[in-house]
Design a protein around this motif. Structure first.
Motif, PDB file in Angstrom:
ATOM      1  N   TYR A 178     124.532 123.727   3.068  1.00 39.85           N
ATOM      2  CA  TYR A 178     125.736 123.352   3.671  1.00 39.85           C
ATOM      3  C   TYR A 178     125.523 122.099   4.346  1.00 39.85           C
ATOM      4  CZ  TYR A 178     130.265 122.552   6.454  1.00 39.85           C
ATOM      5  OH  TYR A 178     131.264 122.028   6.975  1.00 39.85           O
ATOM      6  N   MET A 179     124.459 121.889   5.271  1.00 39.44           N
ATOM      7  CA  MET A 179     124.086 120.815   6.011  1.00 39.44           C
ATOM      8  C   MET A 179     123.703 119.656   5.083  1.00 39.44           C
ATOM      9  SD  MET A 179     124.990 121.282   8.652  1.00 39.44           S
ATOM     10  CE  MET A 179     125.374 122.692   9.718  1.00 39.44           C
TER      11      MET A 179
ATOM     12  N   VAL B  24     121.889 118.795  11.812  1.00 41.47           N
ATOM     13  CA  VAL B  24     121.626 120.107  12.443  1.00 41.47           C
ATOM     14  C   VAL B  24     121.049 120.911  11.653  1.00 41.47           C
ATOM     15  CG1 VAL B  24     123.107 122.049  13.154  1.00 41.47           C
ATOM     16  CG2 VAL B  24     124.105 120.023  13.567  1.00 41.47           C
ATOM     17  N   LYS B  25     119.901 121.470  12.400  1.00 41.84           N
ATOM     18  CA  LYS B  25     118.937 122.205  11.501  1.00 41.84           C
ATOM     19  C   LYS B  25     119.196 123.854  11.992  1.00 41.84           C
ATOM     20  CE  LYS B  25     116.132 118.991  10.899  1.00 41.84           C
ATOM     21  NZ  LYS B  25     116.223 118.236   9.684  1.00 41.84           N
TER      22      LYS B  25
END
Length: 180
Positions: A58-59, A48-49
């Protein structure tokens, strides 16, 4: 040679089976809330961008995780079993104590299996034994991640506040008991 190889594989199988499923018995057990996130979900989340810097950090962290298991109970019987199971697991999994805190009747213990550097972690195990009516939390996190990034993941998990507080405290990653 074949006999030796088969014997070696059979000897090692119980160890790897135990390591993968030591806490799975709590999944679906009455009186236990379970949160289990596997590598595939972390991979999907990591793709997820976001333009938000915090969300992107977090990503980037979740891409490094293999699985997360969190079990929460207020049952004294399950708490006792969780304590026995985690103690048994600690003896076989070669985790070292990072820190422990006794706060208002709650006993918080955090263990890690170190990775390639002083703050790299392959596994983190947190056990919060609630006193009285408080909930007991058992959390297992596996992957190859930096200990300093874990607090971003724990914001919405049971026991996450205790972990974040502990990691930033005097015995956290930069303190006397944590990795140097």
């Amino acid at each position: 040679m074949k006999k030796f190889l088969i014997t070696a594989i059979l000897a090692i199988m119980p160890l790897s089976f135990f390591a993968q499923s030591a806490f799975d018995k709590y999944d679906g057990l009455e009186g236990v809330t379970a949160v289990i996130v596997n590598k595939k979900m972390f991979e999907m989340m990591g793709n997820v961008k976001s333009n938000d810097k915090e969300a992107q950090q977090y990503m980037n962290l979740v891409k490094k995780l293999d699985n997360l298991r969190v079990f929460v109970t207020s049952s004294p019987k399950v708490t006792s079993d969780m304590k026995l199971t985690s103690d048994k697991y600690l003896k076989s999994a070669a985790l070292e104590e990072l820190m422990r805190v006794n706060d208002g009747g709650k006993n918080i213990k955090i263990y890690v299996k170190s990775g390639g550097s002083s703050t790299r972690v392959k596994e983190l195990l947190m056990f919060i034994e609630g006193g009285g009516k408080d909930e007991t939390v058992l959390m297992s996190l596996k992957g190859d991640f930096d200990l300093n990034d874990v607090s971003a993941l724990t914001d919405n998990l049971p026991g996450g506040d205790a972990l974040k507080k502990g990691l930033k405290g005097p015995k956290g990653p930069k303190g006397p008991k944590g990795p140097k």
